[in-house]
Design an enzyme around this catalytic site. Structure first.
Site, short mmCIF file in Angstrom:
data_model
loop_
_atom_site.label_atom_id
_atom_site.label_comp_id
_atom_site.label_asym_id
_atom_site.label_seq_id
_atom_site.Cartn_x
_atom_site.Cartn_y
_atom_site.Cartn_z
N CYS A 29 0.77 -1.34 0.14
CA CYS A 29 0.00 0.03 -0.08
C CYS A 29 0.75 1.23 -0.02
CB CYS A 29 -0.96 -0.02 1.25
SG CYS A 29 -1.87 1.53 1.51
N CYS A 32 0.08 3.74 2.72
CA CYS A 32 0.59 3.22 4.05
C CYS A 32 1.76 3.62 4.28
CB CYS A 32 0.30 1.77 4.06
SG CYS A 32 -1.49 1.31 4.04
#
Length: 101
Positions: A29, A32
């Site tokens: 991600c 993230c």
């Protein structure tokens, strides 16, 4: 204080005392990876705040338990009770506000 890794085995114990910031994330991600250094910095600067990360690929049960559909997702617990939820990348001041700093 350093960031802890939360799993289904230690999650309930870790969130049971005081204020806890939990970051739901995954290796793949991009957002993230952008948020991770900010969460790490907040953990280092706030000794009275417990901070943990949950890898949703390794802990799908926890993601499902809290209805995490998008990552990154931040949850704030106080003495085991869910107080705040935030989805997406947030600036450090917004995260500090979530945890009452």
């Amino acid at each position: 204080m350093s960031v802890k890794t939360f799993t289904k085995q230690n999650f309930d114990t870790e969130i049971s005392k005081g204020k806890v910031l939990v970051d739901f994330w995954a290796e793949w991600c991009g957002p993230c990876r952008m948020l991770s250094p900010v969460v790490d910095q907040i953990a280092e600067e706030n000794a009275d705040l417990s901070v943990g990360k949950v890898n949703v690929d390794e802990q799908p049960e926890l993601a499902q338990r809290f209805g995490v559909m998008s990552i990154p997702t931040l949850l704030v617990f106080e003495n085991g009770k869910l107080m705040e939820t935030s989805v997406g990348v947030k600036a450090k001041p917004a995260i500090l506000k979530m945890v009452g700093k």
